[in-house]
Design a protein around this motif. Structure first.
Motif, short mmCIF file in Angstrom:
data_model
loop_
_atom_site.label_atom_id
_atom_site.label_comp_id
_atom_site.label_asym_id
_atom_site.label_seq_id
_atom_site.Cartn_x
_atom_site.Cartn_y
_atom_site.Cartn_z
N SER A 76 0.84 -1.20 0.00
CA SER A 76 0.00 0.00 0.00
C SER A 76 0.88 1.25 0.00
CB SER A 76 -0.94 0.01 1.20
OG SER A 76 -0.20 0.11 2.40
N CYS A 77 0.35 2.29 -0.62
CA CYS A 77 0.98 3.61 -0.61
C CYS A 77 -0.04 4.59 -0.06
CB CYS A 77 1.38 4.05 -2.02
SG CYS A 77 2.54 2.94 -2.87
N GLY A 78 0.38 5.41 0.91
CA GLY A 78 -0.53 6.44 1.40
C GLY A 78 -0.96 7.37 0.29
N SER A 79 -0.09 7.61 -0.67
CA SER A 79 -0.39 8.36 -1.90
C SER A 79 0.65 7.95 -2.93
CB SER A 79 -0.38 9.88 -1.67
OG SER A 79 0.92 10.30 -1.29
N LEU A 80 0.29 8.09 -4.18
CA LEU A 80 1.17 7.69 -5.28
C LEU A 80 1.26 8.85 -6.26
CD1 LEU A 80 2.80 5.37 -6.62
CD2 LEU A 80 0.70 4.79 -7.86
N SER A 81 2.48 9.20 -6.66
CA SER A 81 2.67 10.28 -7.62
C SER A 81 3.61 9.84 -8.72
CB SER A 81 3.20 11.54 -6.93
OG SER A 81 4.46 11.30 -6.33
N PHE A 82 3.48 10.50 -9.86
CA PHE A 82 4.28 10.19 -11.04
C PHE A 82 4.73 11.51 -11.65
CE2 PHE A 82 4.35 9.90 -15.71
CZ PHE A 82 5.31 8.90 -15.88
N GLY A 92 -4.60 9.26 -4.58
CA GLY A 92 -4.70 9.05 -3.15
C GLY A 92 -4.12 7.69 -2.77
N ARG A 93 -4.70 7.06 -1.77
CA ARG A 93 -4.19 5.77 -1.30
C ARG A 93 -4.35 4.71 -2.39
NH1 ARG A 93 -5.99 1.11 1.53
NH2 ARG A 93 -4.38 0.29 2.94
N VAL A 94 -3.32 3.88 -2.55
CA VAL A 94 -3.33 2.80 -3.53
C VAL A 94 -2.97 1.51 -2.81
CG1 VAL A 94 -2.31 1.88 -5.64
CG2 VAL A 94 -2.68 4.34 -5.41
N LEU A 95 -3.76 0.46 -3.04
CA LEU A 95 -3.52 -0.84 -2.42
C LEU A 95 -3.42 -1.89 -3.53
CD1 LEU A 95 -3.40 -2.78 0.04
CD2 LEU A 95 -5.91 -2.93 -0.11
N ALA A 96 -2.32 -2.65 -3.55
CA ALA A 96 -2.12 -3.74 -4.51
C ALA A 96 -2.04 -5.04 -3.74
CB ALA A 96 -0.84 -3.52 -5.32
N VAL A 97 -2.82 -6.04 -4.18
CA VAL A 97 -2.93 -7.30 -3.46
C VAL A 97 -2.74 -8.46 -4.43
CG1 VAL A 97 -4.44 -8.78 -2.06
CG2 VAL A 97 -4.54 -6.30 -1.80
N SER A 98 -1.98 -9.47 -4.00
CA SER A 98 -1.89 -10.73 -4.76
C SER A 98 -1.88 -11.88 -3.78
CB SER A 98 -0.62 -10.76 -5.62
OG SER A 98 0.54 -10.81 -4.81
N ILE A 106 -2.56 -9.53 -9.86
CA ILE A 106 -2.54 -8.42 -8.90
C ILE A 106 -3.85 -7.64 -8.99
CG2 ILE A 106 -1.33 -6.33 -8.18
CD1 ILE A 106 1.16 -7.46 -9.55
N ILE A 107 -4.48 -7.42 -7.85
CA ILE A 107 -5.69 -6.60 -7.75
C ILE A 107 -5.30 -5.27 -7.13
CG2 ILE A 107 -8.02 -6.41 -6.84
CD1 ILE A 107 -7.68 -8.65 -8.85
N ILE A 108 -5.71 -4.18 -7.78
CA ILE A 108 -5.33 -2.84 -7.33
C ILE A 108 -6.61 -2.04 -7.04
CG2 ILE A 108 -4.12 -0.71 -7.94
CD1 ILE A 108 -2.44 -2.41 -9.87
N GLU A 109 -6.62 -1.34 -5.95
CA GLU A 109 -7.71 -0.42 -5.62
C GLU A 109 -7.11 0.94 -5.31
OE1 GLU A 109 -11.19 0.01 -2.22
OE2 GLU A 109 -10.84 -1.96 -3.16
N ALA A 110 -7.67 1.98 -5.92
CA ALA A 110 -7.11 3.33 -5.77
C ALA A 110 -8.19 4.29 -5.33
CB ALA A 110 -6.49 3.79 -7.09
N GLN A 111 -7.79 5.22 -4.47
CA GLN A 111 -8.66 6.28 -4.03
C GLN A 111 -8.26 7.58 -4.72
OE1 GLN A 111 -8.45 6.44 0.24
NE2 GLN A 111 -9.34 4.40 0.52
N GLY A 112 -9.26 8.40 -5.01
CA GLY A 112 -9.01 9.66 -5.66
C GLY A 112 -8.66 10.77 -4.67
N PRO A 113 -8.55 11.97 -5.24
CA PRO A 113 -8.70 12.26 -6.67
C PRO A 113 -7.41 11.99 -7.45
CG PRO A 113 -8.28 14.29 -5.49
CD PRO A 113 -8.35 13.21 -4.45
N LEU A 114 -7.58 11.80 -8.75
CA LEU A 114 -6.46 11.75 -9.67
C LEU A 114 -6.27 13.13 -10.27
CD1 LEU A 114 -4.34 10.39 -11.55
CD2 LEU A 114 -6.25 9.87 -13.11
N ARG A 115 -5.08 13.69 -10.09
CA ARG A 115 -4.77 15.00 -10.65
C ARG A 115 -3.65 14.86 -11.66
NH1 ARG A 115 -5.54 16.37 -5.03
NH2 ARG A 115 -7.43 17.66 -4.77
N VAL A 116 -3.87 15.39 -12.85
CA VAL A 116 -2.90 15.30 -13.94
C VAL A 116 -2.64 16.70 -14.47
CG1 VAL A 116 -2.40 14.34 -16.22
CG2 VAL A 116 -3.71 13.00 -14.57
N ALA A 117 -1.38 17.03 -14.61
CA ALA A 117 -0.98 18.30 -15.21
C ALA A 117 0.00 17.99 -16.33
CB ALA A 117 -0.33 19.22 -14.18
N ALA A 118 -0.33 18.44 -17.54
CA ALA A 118 0.51 18.18 -18.71
C ALA A 118 0.88 19.50 -19.35
CB ALA A 118 -0.21 17.28 -19.71
#
Length: 352
Positions: A76-82, A92-98, A106-118
């Motif tokens: 799990s990640c408290g938050s994930l950024s790229f 937001g929080r991301v959980l990956a389970v296998s 792998i099952i992944i569940e993610a919480q928002g919001p997703l913010r993208v700036a290009a």
């Protein structure tokens, strides 16, 4: 001493405790194996993050935690950024389970919001009630991806599209590489109850829309490794094409079904050829021609072999719309053609 007078032998204590000892050894072995798998998972994740950073893509998993003992591996990640030179994104929080016995799924569940700036000035924010993804790997290679979002909503703005405000009741996406050609990918997308303001102006009506797309992308790569423009240009030079196996739109009594193919021309504009059938969109050309008199609708109706709207005695039955073949659609040199007609008020810009 006579045999009948001898005391009975006590049951062997080894037999009594052997099941417990074996169970304890099994638990110890399973626990050791779980911690080994956990360590290997974290080491593999660290190696992948380092490889991504070396390629100019920086992933940051804040407050990373690993758990799931005894039968699962959870990261799990408290938050994930790229972050990349032309793009930043955060979740937001991301959980990956296998499962321990099935580490390639792998099952992944993610919480928002997703913010993208290009670059240069595109900003998008997405939210949802539930977002889950399923990723399957086999022999070290990606095999299948499925993503489902409940009640997604997307807002944003870009210089090309202006303000964006899209919503749906449900969105699904599926992707898998062609087993016979690793550079070809099969893609499928669907939405239920979508609210797309631009689509209202294009097709008419304000009902929510259901949309299905089945596509086949040739000369594809796993993930972009360079700037978007460089990736698109490399795809174009490699002869990449987008095969459109099905586009199906249902919006109230209106139906649109299309098939065809698309690519990019030398000026980096979309080039496409489409065929299909429609129902309930006789006035489709009106908004493009600035026509308020119904002439455009009658013209399209004539192309579809339909009588003029004024001569139609009965309205279209929304329960059983009658599909009519659509004249060939072409996107060429930045212009849209319906049969022999060029739509004068439509310009297709370069993508990069």
């Amino acid at each position: 001493m006579p045999a009948e007078s001898r005391p009975p032998r006590r049951a062997s204590r080894v037999r009594l405790y052997l099941p417990l000892v074996l169970l304890a050894l099994l638990a110890i072995g399973w626990s050791a194996g779980w911690f080994v798998i956990r360590a290997r998972t974290l080491a593999g994740m660290d190696a992948w993050l380092a490889s991504e950073a070396a390629s100019g893509r920086q992933w940051t998993c804040r407050d990373r935690n690993a758990g799931g003992y005894p039968f699962r591996i959870e990261i799990s990640c408290g938050s994930l950024s790229f972050e990349r030179a032309d793009l930043t994104a955060s979740l937001g929080r991301v959980l990956a389970v296998s499962q321990v016995y099935r580490p390639g799924h792998i099952i992944i569940e993610a919480q928002g919001p997703l913010r993208v700036a290009a670059a240069p000035s595109t900003n998008v924010e997405a939210e949802w009630r539930l977002l889950q993804a399923s990723v399957i790997f086999g022999a070290g290679n990606f095999q299948r991806l499925a993503l489902v979002a409940e009640d997604p909503r997307l807002r944003g703005a870009s210089p090309e599209t202006g303000p964006l405000d899209l919503a749906a009741r449900r969105f699904e996406a599926h992707a898998r590489p062609d087993p016979a050609d690793a550079t070809t990918a099969d893609l499928a997308f669907s939405t239920e109850g979508a609210v797309l303001p631009g689509l209202d102006a294009l097709v008419g009506g304000n009902e929510p829309a259901d949309l299905d797309l089945v596509l086949r992308l040739t000369r594809a790569v796993d993930l972009p490794t360079r700037l978007v423009a460089s990736e698109l240009e490399g795809w174009r030079l490699a002869g990449g094409r987008l095969q459109i196996d099905r586009v199906r739109l249902v919006k109230g009594p209106r139906r649109v079904e299309l098939q065809g193919s698309a690519a990019l021309d030398e000026m980096h504009r979309p080039r496409a050829e489409l065929q299909g059938q429609v129902a309930g969109v006789e006035g489709l050309l009106g908004p493009f021609l600035g026509d308020r008199s119904g002439l455009a609708g009658n013209l399209l109706g004539a192309l579809l072999g339909q009588p003029p709207a004024a001569a139609t005695a009965q309205p279209l039955d929304p329960k059983a719309p009658r599909m009519k073949p659509l004249p060939p659609l072409r996107v060429e040199n930045g212009r849209l053609f319906v049969g022999p007609l060029q739509i004068p008020n439509v310009r297709i810009p370069a993508l990069y």
